[in-house]
Scaffold this motif. Sequence first.
Motif, PDB file in Angstrom:
ATOM      1  N   GLY A 192       0.785  -1.231   0.000  1.00 47.72           N
ATOM      2  CA  GLY A 192       0.000   0.000   0.000  1.00 47.72           C
ATOM      3  C   GLY A 192       0.811   1.273   0.000  1.00 47.72           C
ATOM      4  O   GLY A 192       0.410   2.283   0.578  1.00 47.72           O
ATOM      5  N   LYS A 193       1.962   1.230  -0.667  1.00 44.61           N
ATOM      6  CA  LYS A 193       2.820   2.411  -0.755  1.00 44.61           C
ATOM      7  C   LYS A 193       3.255   2.622  -2.190  1.00 44.61           C
ATOM      8  O   LYS A 193       3.456   1.644  -2.927  1.00 44.61           O
ATOM      9  N   PRO A 194       3.412   3.874  -2.621  1.00 44.30           N
ATOM     10  CA  PRO A 194       3.872   4.118  -3.992  1.00 44.30           C
ATOM     11  C   PRO A 194       5.328   3.717  -4.165  1.00 44.30           C
ATOM     12  O   PRO A 194       6.119   3.776  -3.213  1.00 44.30           O
ATOM     13  N   SER A 195       5.681   3.296  -5.351  1.00 39.83           N
ATOM     14  CA  SER A 195       7.073   2.956  -5.652  1.00 39.83           C
ATOM     15  C   SER A 195       7.934   4.207  -5.582  1.00 39.83           C
ATOM     16  O   SER A 195       7.513   5.295  -5.992  1.00 39.83           O
ATOM     17  N   SER A 196       9.152   4.040  -5.077  1.00 39.97           N
ATOM     18  CA  SER A 196      10.102   5.157  -5.030  1.00 39.97           C
ATOM     19  C   SER A 196      11.017   5.176  -6.247  1.00 39.97           C
ATOM     20  O   SER A 196      11.886   6.036  -6.352  1.00 39.97           O
ATOM     21  N   SER A 197      10.816   4.224  -7.158  1.00 36.13           N
ATOM     22  CA  SER A 197      11.671   4.148  -8.341  1.00 36.13           C
ATOM     23  C   SER A 197      11.185   5.102  -9.425  1.00 36.13           C
ATOM     24  O   SER A 197      10.073   4.958  -9.935  1.00 36.13           O
TER      25      SER A 197
END
Length: 307
Positions: free
Chosen positions: A284-289
């Motif tokens: 439930g977290k956005p990708s940091s890539s």
Amino acid sequence: MTPTKVKIVEVGPRDGLQNEKEFVATETKIELVNRLSQAGLQNVESASFVSPKWVPQMADGAAVMAGIARRPGTIYSVLTPNMRGFEDALEAKADEVVIFGAASEAFSQKNINCSIAESIARFEPVAKAAKEAGVRLRGSISCSLGCPYQGEVPVASVVDVVERMKALGCDEIDIADTIGVGTAKRTREVLAAVSKVFPRERLSGHFHDTYGQAVANIYAALQEGIEIYHASVAGLGGCPYAKGATGNVATEDVVYLMNGLGIETGIDLDQLIEIGDFISRAIGKPSSSRAGRALLAKKRDGAAPCV
């Protein structure tokens, strides 16, 4: 001196997930490891055999190791802080065990409540047992480019810990920028110094992206001939002992860099960005890539396939 081929050690399943507050299902962890190995990752840090009291997210390490589909030629690593952890790792048929220390006395005291010398001494029985069992031994050195408590870490301190890890018989040693404060210049200085006391081809760079310098630091490390890099799919991770520290550099970003430089990784970037999307949705977290997000959007818009 720039290598034509590199090994990327995927640390997402262990280092990337260990600080997640909500427990990640064992089945999700198993699928993550399997998908990463299928995408071509040669070395996947899969679990941690530490006390569940300290790292509850890693309490299912044995189940994860029992459930994965082992891909021939892939190294499945686990973190082992003591002999109990090593025995569990041996039972789980880990290919590599990882021990850890710090280049900063202040960080060592805050992190594991002992001096650097004491921390290395604690690992002597683990190292001896690993060698006797024919299991690969990797040493990881935190705060090699800076410390949240003491600030600058002398290059000589990093060299000293590398020599201590070498004496234990480590097959590979990680130079870790735990809080992501390193710069390209400092990266080259540290790696140039430690490569004088330990084989360059068995040194690895482990960079966090707190100040947005991880990719630049990897490029600098390439100039020093470093052939092994750690990364975490979707940029998962962080450090509970370093306030403000973001995750590891994203595996997608590292592979994109290597592809652009014509450096072989053996990793399918197209599969990798799908894996980053999978685990980001799962927690439930956005990708940091950045590369992962851009390439995924491009792919789903029906644009040209990833290269």
